[in-house]
Motif scaffolding. Structure first.
Motif, PDB file in Angstrom:
ATOM      1  N   GLY A 212       1.019  -1.225  -0.056  1.00  7.86           N
ATOM      2  CA  GLY A 212       0.047  -0.044  -0.101  1.00  7.86           C
ATOM      3  C   GLY A 212       0.879   1.042   0.043  1.00  7.86           C
ATOM      4  N   PRO A 213       0.292   2.337  -0.284  1.00 10.51           N
ATOM      5  CA  PRO A 213       0.837   3.502  -0.446  1.00 10.51           C
ATOM      6  C   PRO A 213       1.403   3.944   1.006  1.00 10.51           C
ATOM      7  N   GLY A 214       2.356   4.991   1.084  1.00 12.48           N
ATOM      8  CA  GLY A 214       2.470   5.610   2.270  1.00 12.48           C
ATOM      9  C   GLY A 214       4.312   5.432   2.621  1.00 12.48           C
ATOM     10  N   ASP A 215       4.539   6.022   3.484  1.00 15.66           N
ATOM     11  CA  ASP A 215       6.116   5.729   3.905  1.00 15.66           C
ATOM     12  C   ASP A 215       6.501   4.455   4.096  1.00 15.66           C
ATOM     13  N   ASN A 216       7.701   4.241   4.277  1.00 12.72           N
ATOM     14  CA  ASN A 216       8.127   2.796   4.560  1.00 12.72           C
ATOM     15  C   ASN A 216       8.700   2.504   6.134  1.00 12.72           C
ATOM     16  N   THR A 217       8.266   3.329   6.988  1.00 14.99           N
ATOM     17  CA  THR A 217       8.775   3.060   8.481  1.00 14.99           C
ATOM     18  C   THR A 217       8.268   1.631   8.998  1.00 14.99           C
ATOM     19  N   ILE A 218       7.123   1.177   8.680  1.00 10.66           N
ATOM     20  CA  ILE A 218       6.721   0.109   9.229  1.00 10.66           C
ATOM     21  C   ILE A 218       7.422  -0.953   8.413  1.00 10.66           C
ATOM     22  N   LEU A 219       7.581  -1.144   7.139  1.00 14.19           N
ATOM     23  CA  LEU A 219       8.622  -2.077   6.358  1.00 14.19           C
ATOM     24  C   LEU A 219      10.015  -1.808   7.099  1.00 14.19           C
ATOM     25  N   ALA A 220      10.430  -0.598   7.433  1.00 10.57           N
ATOM     26  CA  ALA A 220      11.956  -0.710   7.866  1.00 10.57           C
ATOM     27  C   ALA A 220      11.897  -1.367   9.301  1.00 10.57           C
ATOM     28  N   ARG A 221      10.799  -1.329  10.084  1.00  9.44           N
ATOM     29  CA  ARG A 221      10.821  -1.839  11.184  1.00  9.44           C
ATOM     30  C   ARG A 221      10.957  -3.484  11.041  1.00  9.44           C
ATOM     31  N   LEU A 222      10.250  -3.923  10.112  1.00  2.00           N
ATOM     32  CA  LEU A 222      10.224  -5.477   9.840  1.00  2.00           C
ATOM     33  C   LEU A 222      11.640  -5.891   9.561  1.00  2.00           C
ATOM     34  N   TRP A 223      12.172  -5.131   8.480  1.00  2.00           N
ATOM     35  CA  TRP A 223      13.715  -5.536   8.272  1.00  2.00           C
ATOM     36  C   TRP A 223      14.496  -5.477   9.315  1.00  2.00           C
ATOM     37  N   GLN A 224      14.405  -4.297  10.141  1.00  2.28           N
ATOM     38  CA  GLN A 224      15.475  -3.962  11.375  1.00  2.28           C
ATOM     39  C   GLN A 224      15.188  -5.159  12.288  1.00  2.28           C
ATOM     40  N   GLY A 225      14.187  -5.867  12.395  1.00  2.64           N
ATOM     41  CA  GLY A 225      13.828  -7.165  13.393  1.00  2.64           C
ATOM     42  C   GLY A 225      14.804  -8.313  12.934  1.00  2.64           C
ATOM     43  N   PHE A 226      14.786  -8.338  11.499  1.00  3.40           N
ATOM     44  CA  PHE A 226      15.594  -9.530  10.957  1.00  3.40           C
ATOM     45  C   PHE A 226      17.104  -9.248  11.234  1.00  3.40           C
ATOM     46  N   ARG A 227      17.330  -7.881  10.962  1.00  2.00           N
ATOM     47  CA  ARG A 227      18.872  -7.450  11.308  1.00  2.00           C
ATOM     48  C   ARG A 227      19.283  -7.672  12.569  1.00  2.00           C
ATOM     49  N   SER A 228      18.536  -7.412  13.438  1.00  2.00           N
ATOM     50  CA  SER A 228      18.763  -7.632  15.042  1.00  2.00           C
ATOM     51  C   SER A 228      18.930  -9.105  15.295  1.00  2.00           C
ATOM     52  N   TRP A 229      18.239  -9.813  14.536  1.00  2.00           N
ATOM     53  CA  TRP A 229      18.284 -11.516  14.922  1.00  2.00           C
ATOM     54  C   TRP A 229      19.467 -11.647  14.263  1.00  2.00           C
ATOM     55  N   PHE A 230      19.892 -11.198  12.878  1.00  2.00           N
ATOM     56  CA  PHE A 230      21.527 -11.581  12.243  1.00  2.00           C
ATOM     57  C   PHE A 230      22.497 -11.129  13.089  1.00  2.00           C
ATOM     58  N   ASP A 231      22.168  -9.815  13.736  1.00  2.00           N
ATOM     59  CA  ASP A 231      23.371  -9.493  14.360  1.00  2.00           C
ATOM     60  C   ASP A 231      23.829 -10.191  15.710  1.00  2.00           C
ATOM     61  N   ARG A 232      22.629 -10.899  16.460  1.00  2.00           N
ATOM     62  CA  ARG A 232      22.607 -11.712  17.468  1.00  2.00           C
ATOM     63  C   ARG A 232      23.150 -13.085  17.266  1.00  2.00           C
ATOM     64  N   ASP A 233      22.566 -13.790  16.125  1.00  2.00           N
ATOM     65  CA  ASP A 233      22.550 -15.364  15.684  1.00  2.00           C
ATOM     66  C   ASP A 233      23.601 -15.379  14.758  1.00  2.00           C
ATOM     67  N   TYR A 234      23.694 -14.547  14.077  1.00  2.00           N
ATOM     68  CA  TYR A 234      24.472 -14.913  12.562  1.00  2.00           C
ATOM     69  C   TYR A 234      25.369 -13.617  12.297  1.00  2.00           C
ATOM     70  N   PRO A 235      26.179 -12.999  13.448  1.00  2.00           N
ATOM     71  CA  PRO A 235      26.761 -11.796  13.149  1.00  2.00           C
ATOM     72  C   PRO A 235      27.764 -11.769  11.825  1.00  2.00           C
ATOM     73  N   GLU A 236      27.938 -12.699  11.223  1.00  2.00           N
ATOM     74  CA  GLU A 236      28.968 -12.847  10.022  1.00  2.00           C
ATOM     75  C   GLU A 236      28.161 -12.627   8.670  1.00  2.00           C
ATOM     76  N   ALA A 237      26.844 -12.930   8.720  1.00  2.00           N
ATOM     77  CA  ALA A 237      25.832 -12.969   7.492  1.00  2.00           C
ATOM     78  C   ALA A 237      25.568 -11.812   6.915  1.00  2.00           C
ATOM     79  N   VAL A 238      25.436 -11.732   5.798  1.00  2.00           N
ATOM     80  CA  VAL A 238      24.791 -10.205   5.234  1.00  2.00           C
ATOM     81  C   VAL A 238      23.560 -10.581   4.587  1.00  2.00           C
ATOM     82  N   LEU A 239      23.142  -9.240   4.615  1.00  2.14           N
ATOM     83  CA  LEU A 239      21.751  -8.923   4.138  1.00  2.14           C
ATOM     84  C   LEU A 239      21.828  -7.905   3.096  1.00  2.14           C
ATOM     85  N   VAL A 240      21.684  -8.423   1.621  1.00  2.00           N
ATOM     86  CA  VAL A 240      21.709  -7.224   0.713  1.00  2.00           C
ATOM     87  C   VAL A 240      20.271  -7.188   0.067  1.00  2.00           C
ATOM     88  N   ALA A 241      19.799  -5.877  -0.137  1.00  2.00           N
ATOM     89  CA  ALA A 241      18.420  -5.724  -0.610  1.00  2.00           C
ATOM     90  C   ALA A 241      18.541  -5.466  -2.098  1.00  2.00           C
TER      91      ALA A 241
END
Ligand code: BGC
Length: 533
Positions: A212-241
């Motif tokens: 849907g239309p509108g800014d991507n704040t909520i979408l950013a929060r979704l990916w930030q959640g995955f990134r925190s999980w990466f940083d904790r459990d897979y700190p060497e792994a990379v996320l490329v968009a």
């Protein structure tokens, strides 16, 4: 990440080990030493999972299983292990936004209102839906409409809507348990492959998840959640968009995002074919064009906007090409590519080299569509390994069984010919990557300062690095006409790699289609003081 240089492997077109005409994982494993010899540090593989191949594998029917045509999960594990032995990382494609309509989740959801997977998708009852290209999406066998993410057979997974419309009950908010359940599925898929040894993901259509239309704040929060999980459990792994908007993607927690043929306009003004419609815009001239009618500012102003907002927190990639748009060779010859690569491999961020671009493979125009390729067939043809070998060394299969035809030209570039020629594009690509990796001042993190970048004028000149990392000066002239530029820093500069340039004092003369990379001496510290005393 500081030194990463990626190579993109299009698996079906890379190396066929069993003679069925389609590239496979054992074929790729056999080419790892070659990839290592290029100096790259990581590979990104387009989807290798089970699929009906309506969109060349971006329509997945089993996220946890390697498609038989590529091999087995054991082959994937062996690929990770063999790559790691050589110091290469392997990044898989994560198709997060949709599945195939043949995925068992969708089959069950579409046929059974009580299916446990019913809520994974977005059924819209009688309200018709369109694909990304405006095709109408057929109803399911039960007569229902549903939302697709890209093509009609790629039903969207349900991550929620930014601003749900109360009159459309299928538009759930992202925090609804049904949407959160899909996030859990996605995390489990990532965990499955990370635990088998992969090193991260390139996320397909990463910005498409919350609708849907509108800014991507909520979408950013979704990916930030995955990134925190990466940083904790897979700190060497990379996320490329695959986002095409580094400011948004890096704020959302991605390590790397591309500037591409869609999204922010920077890349389209740099590379592309003149007058081509790229994404939805016609670009009359690009900077890498012999006419000299391109405008570096159209690239640079957008680039700088993204660079200054993300520097130190993530990386921008300017790829040589990819499986979705024309090869850089289209409308250019090998000499032009030398200048293009001199720039792409000396810019900040993370370089991505698309398979075959290191030898300047052509875009093969006029081929029929293959597996939903649409305009993208000619940039997906088989890798050209060996001059004189059947199918240029890609496969031993009869021609008619090949995934796509190999370049039929007599002078089709090959790895074998270019390895034997020290002046080849392949050797230049290697030298550029080696230079980048040797000098931190040319690396992914080093500073970037435009020095000469004027609207409508050539060349483009920029500096990289600091006194601490070493400083470098790069001058790029893709135009056919020669040009001259006065560069005060040139006085004591040392040439590292140059083609077609001459210097006299602070004047640099660049022949048509030329470049130079200089190292700059460290500023003399303290001398002025001692002279004065
Ligand atoms: C991929 C395409 C694919 C599409 C749908 C992309 O942007 O790069 O190749 O067709 O997503 O998954």
């Amino acid at each position: 990440m500081h030194q990463a240089v990626f190579y993109q492997v299009y698996p079906q077109s890379f190396a066929d080990s069993n003679g069925d005409g389609i590239g496979d994982l054992p074929g790729l494993i056999s080419k790892l030493p070659y990839l290592k010899s290029l100096g790259v540090t990581a590979l990104w593989l387009n989807p290798i999972f089970e699929s009906p191949f309506g969109d060349a594998g971006y329509d997945i029917s089993d996220f946890r299983k390697v498609a038989a045509r590529y091999g087995t999960n054991e082959d994937a594990i062996r690929l990770f292990q063999e790559a790691h032995k050589l110091g290469l990382k392997v990044v898989l494609d994560l198709v997060a936004g949709h599945t195939s309509d043949e995925h068992p989740w969708f089959q069950s959801a579409a046929s059974d209102p009580k299916s446990p997977y019913r809520e994974h998708y977005i059924f819209t009852g009688d309200e018709p839906q369109q694909s990304m290209f405006g095709d109408s999406i057929p109803r399911t066998a039960q007569g229902e409409h549903f939302v697709a993410n890209f093509l009609p057979f790629q039903p969207a997974l349900r991550y929620g809507y930014k601003h749900p419309d109360p009159s459309k009950p299928w538009q759930l908010p992202p925090e609804h348990p049904a949407c959160l359940a899909v996030r859990v599925e996605l995390r489990d898929i990532m965990k499955f492959w990370l635990d088998l040894g992969c090193d991260g993901f390139r996320v397909d259509m990463a910005a498409s998840l919350i609708r849907g239309p509108g800014d991507n704040t909520i979408l950013a929060r979704l990916w930030q959640g995955f990134r925190s999980w990466f940083d904790r459990d897979y700190p060497e792994a990379v996320l490329v968009a695959e986002w095409g908007n580094p400011i948004e993607a890096i704020n959302a927690g991605f390590h790397i995002d591309f500037l591409l043929h869609f999204g922010e306009p920077a890349y389209t003004h740099l590379v592309g074919s003149p007058n081509e419609i790229i994404g939805n815009r016609r670009v009359p001239h690009v900077f890498f064009e012999r006419s000299g009618e391109g405008d570096i500012r159209l690239f640079l102003d957008n680039y700088l906007k993204h660079y200054s907002a993300t520097v130190g927190r993530g990386y921008i990639s300017l790829p040589t090409g990819n499986h979705d748009f024309q090869r850089p060779r289209r409308g250019r010859d090998l000499a032009d590519l030398r200048v293009l690569y001199a720039m792409l491999f000396t810019m900040p961020g993370t370089p991505f080299l698309y398979y075959g671009d290191e030898i300047g493979m052509r875009n093969i125009d006029g081929l029929p569509e293959k597996e939903g390729s649409m305009w993208r067939t000619g940039n997906r043809t088989p890798m050209q390994w060996e001059h004189g070998a059947p199918n240029l060394g890609f496969s031993t299969a009869p021609k008619k069984r090949l995934y796509l035809p190999v370049d039929p030209a007599k002078d089709a570039p090959t790895v074998s010919k270019q390895l034997a020629d020290k002046a080849s594009l392949l050797h230049l690509t290697r030298s550029l990557i080696a230079l980048r990796r040797k000098h931190p001042g040319l690396g992914n993190d080093a500073e970037f300062r435009p020095v000469f970048a004027q609207s409508g004028r050539y060349p483009f000149v920029y500096e990289r690095g600091t006194a601490a990392t070493g400083r470098f000066l790069i001058a790029i002239n893709p135009a056919a006409a020669p040009c001259v530029v006065d560069l005060p820093a040139l006085g004591q500069a040392r040439v590292l790699l140059a083609e077609g340039t001459k210097r006299a004092g602070t004047k640099l003369t660049l022949a048509g289609v030329s470049f130079a990379i200089f190292s700059l001496p460290e500023p003399a510290r303290g001398r002025a003081v001692s002279r004065a005393s």
